[in-house]
Scaffold this active site. Structure first.
Site, PDB file in Angstrom:
ATOM      1  N   HIS A 111     -10.577  -4.652   8.513  1.00  0.00           N
ATOM      2  CA  HIS A 111     -10.281  -4.448   7.094  1.00  0.00           C
ATOM      3  C   HIS A 111     -10.556  -5.694   6.248  1.00  0.00           C
ATOM      4  CE1 HIS A 111      -8.712  -0.469   6.583  1.00  0.00           C
ATOM      5  NE2 HIS A 111      -7.706  -0.610   7.415  1.00  0.00           N
TER       6      HIS A 111
ATOM      7  N   MET B 204      -0.450  -3.800   8.343  1.00  0.00           N
ATOM      8  CA  MET B 204      -1.004  -3.755   6.995  1.00  0.00           C
ATOM      9  C   MET B 204      -1.953  -4.919   6.795  1.00  0.00           C
ATOM     10  SD  MET B 204      -1.339  -2.361   4.093  1.00  0.00           S
ATOM     11  CE  MET B 204      -2.326  -3.015   2.750  1.00  0.00           C
ATOM     12  N   GLU B 205      -3.141  -4.595   6.233  1.00  0.00           N
ATOM     13  CA  GLU B 205      -4.252  -5.542   6.158  1.00  0.00           C
ATOM     14  C   GLU B 205      -4.191  -6.492   4.976  1.00  0.00           C
ATOM     15  OE1 GLU B 205      -5.883  -1.662   4.174  1.00  0.00           O
ATOM     16  OE2 GLU B 205      -4.496  -2.181   5.783  1.00  0.00           O
TER      17      GLU B 205
ATOM     18  N   GLU C 282      -9.906   3.568   6.253  1.00  0.00           N
ATOM     19  CA  GLU C 282      -9.170   3.606   7.520  1.00  0.00           C
ATOM     20  C   GLU C 282     -10.043   4.041   8.688  1.00  0.00           C
ATOM     21  OE1 GLU C 282      -6.509   2.176   7.730  1.00  0.00           O
ATOM     22  OE2 GLU C 282      -5.817   2.102   5.667  1.00  0.00           O
TER      23      GLU C 282
ATOM     24  N   GLU D  55       0.846  -1.186   0.000  1.00  0.00           N
ATOM     25  CA  GLU D  55       0.000   0.000   0.000  1.00  0.00           C
ATOM     26  C   GLU D  55       0.892   1.250   0.000  1.00  0.00           C
ATOM     27  OE1 GLU D  55      -4.135   1.328   2.171  1.00  0.00           O
ATOM     28  OE2 GLU D  55      -2.519   0.648   3.448  1.00  0.00           O
TER      29      GLU D  55
ATOM     30  N   HIS E 165      -8.174  -3.482  14.254  1.00  0.00           N
ATOM     31  CA  HIS E 165      -8.254  -2.582  13.100  1.00  0.00           C
ATOM     32  C   HIS E 165      -7.991  -3.360  11.814  1.00  0.00           C
ATOM     33  CE1 HIS E 165      -7.380   1.414  11.056  1.00  0.00           C
ATOM     34  NE2 HIS E 165      -6.768   0.565  10.249  1.00  0.00           N
ATOM     35  N   GLU E 166      -6.908  -4.125  11.803  1.00  0.00           N
ATOM     36  CA  GLU E 166      -6.572  -4.876  10.577  1.00  0.00           C
ATOM     37  C   GLU E 166      -7.605  -5.964  10.298  1.00  0.00           C
ATOM     38  OE1 GLU E 166      -4.339  -3.415   8.891  1.00  0.00           O
ATOM     39  OE2 GLU E 166      -3.770  -2.160  10.581  1.00  0.00           O
TER      40      GLU E 166
END
Length: 859
Positions: A315, A279-280, A334, A127, A311-312
């Site tokens: 996603h 990072m997802e 996000e 990303e 959070h990930e």
């Protein structure tokens, strides 16, 4: 990335192309600099005979074959990172054979050698648009496809991608000895992915240590889990705690999202020299390995790690299953994950006070970002990739999440989640824009969200709320009004859903007596519900933190706060009051020394460890940057005296004891304080219950270095005790913080050489810009402006952005720094993204000058 894909170019490719699949073969055994990458792409074109291009960065291109016809490899444009594709057929097959570069900047396929055991570790980070550093691809989020990888690697490695190896019952990252199909020659062949975007594909490889587990649903179905880290960190990997949070997340998200986890397995990999928190990548999430705690940390760090894990995971549905069409909606991707991670923490984990942490950290970040000259609407205009790469900011993450919290208060949580479920059902495996989500929420809530979107998403700036009231002779309200203000440059007055809390001093502390919730619209909103009520000791606007707005206290409430902030028993209202005081200090409405005294007086009443550590960081920043320089030494002494007492008084072995000690070490200035720091380091001084472990030793040593009590010899000796990657970073930071002109010169030369790997580079920069050494940085104002243009042009995006932000002379708090910035912008006309970062640095200096003037006047 090499080129800079524009939104218009991406739209045209998306109009023209439909991508079916990628078959990618990688050979990771070809050397330390490059690896072999062969890609076969199958795609359709809406126009026969049309031309387009495909992305590939930093490669030696050996073969290009389109529909069986060999194309000239020299047509590859290395500067733009593009391979031209002429004369397309309706159905196309492209084969590109290339040698690609390993990265040392944390972008693309990053290569790291462990100084402990020499192990080689790889991981990908794609990303925003860096997948084309590893394989040839149409690197934009709305050209989804399936990806099938084959990887040749040393036989003793783990190899992990988005899917398991192509065997029955595999859980991902299987060694070749356990993989019947790929045992020959250490080659792993992985199952094809579902239709996903290039930026969430992944490859992680090396002699990683792995702990395997599973998430078992009530119906008996299983999601295989893997938790990975470097072998040399395996003794510190608390996999059971990580798996516990993971299971709680799956329980919660599968329930509220109304559909099962969309991928086959779930690996979480803690990787070295990572540039972000995590990072997802679909089914293969990568994390900053600082989340593997090798020394004692407070519960705030565990809470933060859990928020990142959740959070990930959010996603996986919002971002990976359903993906934004273009980076204009990065904020939604996000912000949604941030909001849902905190909601999950509050409702499904032990961190029930996570909304307090959110108010204390995320919203403070958002308020700060939204007051910069570079502020922008949440729904930002993103014309190209370079623009989005400076847009991973406090508005994208924190303001967006705060506004989603406001939206949930507006439509109701049940309606919000039902709308999200409809959104997933309609758009699974596809790409969307903001209106797709808002449309679903309008259906479930019955609210018209067009005006809400215009107010909150399409305008910039933060509102300020103040109470205005009158009381009679008995102390009862005869009128009560909420005043809403906006800055002239961003004049929007928004509609807010908020609560007003009335707090009284009692034998139990400062306790809420009454709460009124209402809609605030326009400049003045009358609150008739409060007329006739007795004025409390504290009026708290935006109680429960429902909306996104700065708050101010009336004079009566401010007096109460100064004397009794530590008596507020609930963590969230206490955090909101602290936030208001900090914001007033940054806005030069409260003298810095008054804020620092408020912290030293009230910190004993704060038991939430996350808030405690934030307040102590803010107080130190206030002294070092916002205080009148004539008061700075006194301010640091006040902090250090308070913290030394608190560390001695704290419960032995507690989080508060550790937090106080760390903050004390960072503030120590007097001979007595520094002798205590030295004593803790060499063992001649002790605090009962405090273990001076590896990371705390570096904290203590760094303060001695900064103040001239230790130097290179002591740093080298400590590095010899800690011959790890973390030890290398600590040593680099300490050497850059030696308070001599010679040490600063040596650090600067290392920084601008462009030869340091990303993690050591960041650490060296961090030591170079030591807040207590501003006078040593004065010569580097002009040198920064002499280098920043070259760095921006020649270095990778992340490395150049870090230089532009961190090396900016923000500690040389003088009008001359502002003038030099203005002159550079006027003369050089830098690219928009660099101009933005320069304007943010300039604003920080101007804000500090205003705060210093306020503080000096208060003396």
């Amino acid at each position: 990335m090499a080129g800079n894909l524009t939104r218009d170019e991406a739209r045209e490719r998306a109009r023209l192309l439909t991508v079916e699949s990628y078959t990618v073969d990688l050979d990771l055994t070809t050397g330390a600099e490059r690896f072999a990458s062969t890609t076969v792409v199958r795609f359709d074109s809406a126009e026969t005979g049309a031309s387009t291009f495909i992305d590939l960065h930093g490669a030696v291109v050996r073969e290009v074959t389109l529909n069986g016809k060999a194309l000239d490899p020299s047509s590859y444009d290395a500067e733009k990172g593009r391979v031209p594709l002429p004369d397309l057929a309706a159905q196309n097959e492209l084969r590109v054979v290339a040698d690609c570069e390993y990265s040392r900047s944390g972008e693309g396929l990053h290569r790291f050698v462990d100084p402990v055991d020499g192990g080689v570790y790889l991981y990908s980070q794609f990303e925003t648009a860096d997948a084309h550093r590893m394989f040839t691809c149409f690197d934009q989020p709305d050209l989804k496809a399936t990806f099938e990888l084959t990887v040749k690697a040393p036989e003793d490695w783990q190899v992990v991608t988005n899917e398991p190896p192509k065997t029955t019952g595999g859980s991902g990252g299987s060694s070749p000895q356990n993989d019947a199909e790929s045992a020959e020659g250490g080659t792993w062949h992985f199952l094809p992915t579902p239709q996903i975007s290039t930026y969430i594909t992944a490859l992680i490889a090396g002699p990683y240590h792995v702990v395997r587990d599973e998430y078992r649903r009530e119906d008996g179905t299983v999601i295989p889990l893997g938790v990975y880290c470097r072998a040399s960190l395996s003794e510190f990997l608390d996999a059971p705690a990580i798996v516990d949070v993971t299971r709680q997340g799956f329980d919660y998200f599968e329930k509220v999202f109304g559909r099962p986890y969309p991928f086959t397995k779930y690996d979480q990999l803690f990787v070295p020299e990572f540039n972000a928190g995590a990072m997802e990548n679909a089914g293969a999430v990568t994390f900053l390995e600082d989340y593997v705690f090798r020394s004692r940390v407070t519960d705030a760090a565990y809470e933060r790690r859990a928020e990142t894990i959740l959070h990930e995971m959010a996603h996986m549905w919002f971002g990976d299953l359903v993906t934004m069409r273009w980076w204009d909606d990065l904020w939604l991707n996000e912000s949604f994950a941030t909001y849902m991670s905190v909601l999950c923490q509050a409702e499904a984990t032990k961190w029930k006070g996570s909304w307090t942490t959110f108010a204390n950290l995320e919203k403070a970040w958002a308020y700060r970002q939204d007051q910069l000259p570079s502020t922008h609407p949440i729904s930002a205009d993103i014309p190209d990739i370079r623009a989005v790469e400076v847009n991973f900011d406090g508005i994208t993450y924190a303001k967006g999440a705060s506004v989603l919290k406001q939206l949930v208060a507006y439509v109701g949580l049940d309606n919000f989640l039902e709308g999200v479920r409809r959104y997933f059902d309609r758009h699974a495996w596809g790409n969307t824009v903001l209106t797709d989500l808002l449309g679903a929420l309008e259906e479930t809530s019955g609210r018209d969200l067009a005006s809400w979107s215009k107010e909150w998403l399409e305008t910039a700036g933060v509102n300020t709320m103040r109470p205005e009231y009158e009381v009679d002779g008995d102390g009862n309200f005869t009128s009560f009004t909420v005043l809403q203000e906006a800055k002239p440059d961003y004049p929007t007055l928004r509609s807010h859903r908020l609560a007003i809390g009335l707090y009284d001093l009692t034998g139990e502390g400062l306790v809420r007596r009454e709460r009124v919730e209402l809609d605030v619209v326009g400049a003045r909103t009358e609150v008739p519900q409060l007329v006739g009520r007795k004025r409390p000791d504290l009026v708290l606007i935006n109680d429960d933190d429902l909306t996104f707005a700065k708050i101010r206290l009336d004079e009566h409430s401010l007096k109460t706060l100064i004397e009794h902030i530590g008596d507020i028993k609930e963590s969230l209202p206490r955090a909101l009051c602290w936030s208001a005081a900090w914001d007033m200090t940054r806005d030069a409405e409260m003298a810095t020394r008054d804020y620092v005294r408020l912290v030293t007086k009230g910190i004993r009443g704060v038991t939430d460890i996350s808030v405690t550590q934030t307040l102590l960081r803010q107080a130190r920043t206030a002294v070092q940057q916002y205080a009148d320089p004539a008061w700075r030494k006194e301010g640091l002494a006040l902090l250090a005296d308070t913290l030394a007492d608190l560390a001695r008084e704290a419960e032995p072995g507690s989080d508060l004891q550790l937090a106080y000690t760390q903050a004390f070490a960072a503030s120590a200035v007097s001979d007595e304080h520094l002798a205590f720091v030295q004593g803790l380091l060499d063992g001649s001084q002790t605090l009962v219950g405090l273990t001076v472990d590896t990371d705390l030793r570096w904290t203590l040593l760094r303060r001695l270095v900064v103040t001239g009590r230790a130097g290179e010899a002591e740093i080298d000796a400590e590095h010899e005790r800690d011959r790890t990657a973390a030890g290398e970073r600590h040593a680099a930071a300490c050497k850059a913080a030696i308070p001599t002109a010679e040490a600063k010169e040596a650090a600067w030369e290392r920084i601008v050489s462009g030869e340091l790997p990303n993690a050591v580079y960041r650490s060296t920069l961090g030591g170079f810009v030591e807040p207590d050494q501003a006078e040593l940085l004065v010569p580097y104002v002009d040198r920064y402006f002499a280098e920043v243009g070259r760095v921006w042009k020649e270095w990778t995006s992340d490395m150049s952005q870090t230089f532009a932000e961190v090396a900016y002379p923000f500690l040389v708090i003088d009008q001359s720094t502002i003038d030099r910035t203005d002159a550079y912008i006027a003369e050089q006309d830098p690219p928009a993204a660099l101009r933005r970062l320069l304007s943010e640095g300039r604003d920080g200096v101007a804000r500090a000058l205003r705060a210093r003037a306020k503080d000096a006047a208060s003396a």
